[in-house]
Design a protein around this motif. Structure first.
Motif, PDB file in Angstrom:
ATOM      1  N   VAL A 188      -8.236   5.618  12.140  1.00  0.00           N
ATOM      2  CA  VAL A 188      -7.074   5.507  13.017  1.00  0.00           C
ATOM      3  C   VAL A 188      -6.103   4.620  12.246  1.00  0.00           C
ATOM      4  N   PRO A 189      -5.082   5.196  11.623  1.00  0.00           N
ATOM      5  CA  PRO A 189      -4.208   4.423  10.734  1.00  0.00           C
ATOM      6  C   PRO A 189      -3.685   3.149  11.376  1.00  0.00           C
ATOM      7  N   GLY A 190      -3.777   2.065  10.620  1.00  0.00           N
ATOM      8  CA  GLY A 190      -3.296   0.788  11.116  1.00  0.00           C
ATOM      9  C   GLY A 190      -4.241   0.103  12.080  1.00  0.00           C
ATOM     10  N   ARG A 191      -5.389   0.770  12.394  1.00  0.00           N
ATOM     11  CA  ARG A 191      -6.314   0.181  13.363  1.00  0.00           C
ATOM     12  C   ARG A 191      -7.736   0.088  12.810  1.00  0.00           C
ATOM     13  N   THR A 192      -8.393   1.235  12.598  1.00  0.00           N
ATOM     14  CA  THR A 192      -9.786   1.174  12.170  1.00  0.00           C
ATOM     15  C   THR A 192     -10.127   2.259  11.146  1.00  0.00           C
ATOM     16  N   PHE A 193     -11.101   1.946  10.312  1.00  0.00           N
ATOM     17  CA  PHE A 193     -11.703   2.887   9.363  1.00  0.00           C
ATOM     18  C   PHE A 193     -13.205   2.715   9.524  1.00  0.00           C
ATOM     19  N   VAL A 194     -13.917   3.820   9.707  1.00  0.00           N
ATOM     20  CA  VAL A 194     -15.368   3.764   9.910  1.00  0.00           C
ATOM     21  C   VAL A 194     -16.061   4.659   8.889  1.00  0.00           C
ATOM     22  N   TYR A 195     -17.039   4.091   8.200  1.00  0.00           N
ATOM     23  CA  TYR A 195     -17.917   4.848   7.306  1.00  0.00           C
ATOM     24  C   TYR A 195     -19.253   4.997   8.022  1.00  0.00           C
TER      25      TYR A 195
END
Length: 229
Positions: A188-195
């Protein structure tokens, strides 16, 4: 691939986003915290005049953070790993190298700089590979494993089932638990990155990064020091 400076990587991101969306993209604000630019928004899929494949929006969303680094935390580890290599370690991802068809994202675990996620465009979608290196830059016995997208996915999530080459690598190294791996990335750009790593037996591992709070970029991953800014 030459490592871009922060300004060059942001410009490359803007060009990529403009190409995907078919319209001009404004220059990012460069007055953000830590001197890093605010992330650019991915191309909108709600505009009827713009037809953008979900995979293109996904790729552009990650590229919009090029040059930035973010701290993360283990969100899910089920069942808990008995030999947890992440416990008590600072976890940092760095969207370090960005091109039109490839993005390299080193994932640092404390002082361990052996891991890099490599996201590449393919004719049918995207490919995720894990580049693992020793401190001297040489390749680990288990490296460049991963898989290709099997479905269109969405603008915020893409999944990568294990491919045949990776299965052969795992079998050769006795890693039978990994033969049914599926990896996924959510953004979610500017919010979260999940691997994410999952297996049919219930294994689920997720690391979540806060994209709203850039941190200073870490040193180059092992084997890429020659490309340091």
């Amino acid at each position: 691939m030459k490592t871009p400076t922060l300004a060059a990587s942001l410009l490359a991101s803007a060009v990529l986003l403009a190409a995907c969306a078919g319209r001009d993209v404004p220059r990012p604000d460069t007055g953000a915290s830590l001197g890093l630019a605010e992330p650019l928004p991915p191309p909108s899929m709600s505009d009827p005049a713009v037809q953008v494949a979900p995979v293109d929006v996904f790729f552009a969303a990650i590229a919009s953070h090029c040059g930035q680094a973010f701290e993360g935390r283990v969100r899910v580890d089920t069942p808990a790993s008995p030999d947890d290599a992440f416990s008590g370690k600072t976890l940092v991802m760095h969207v370090r190298e960005c091109g039109a068809d490839e993005i390299r994202i080193p994932f640092h675990v404390g002082e361990d700089r052996s891991r890099t996620w490599v996201l590449t465009r393919t004719a049918g979608g995207l490919r995720l590979k894990h580049d693992h290196r020793h401190e001297d830059g040489s390749a680990d016995a288990v490296t460049m494993y991963g898989g290709d997208t099997a479905t269109a996915g969405t603008a915020s999530r893409q999944a990568f089932p294990v491919d045949a080459d990776s299965i052969a690598n795992f079998q050769r190294e006795g890693l039978t638990a990994s033969l049914n791996n599926t990896w996924a990335i959510e953004i979610v750009p500017g919010r979260t990155f999940v691997y994410e790593l999952s297996r049919p037996n219930g294994r689920l591992f997720q690391v979540e990064f806060d994209l709203s709070r850039p941190v200073p970029p870490p040193p180059a991953p092992w084997g890429r020091e020659a490309l340091a800014d």
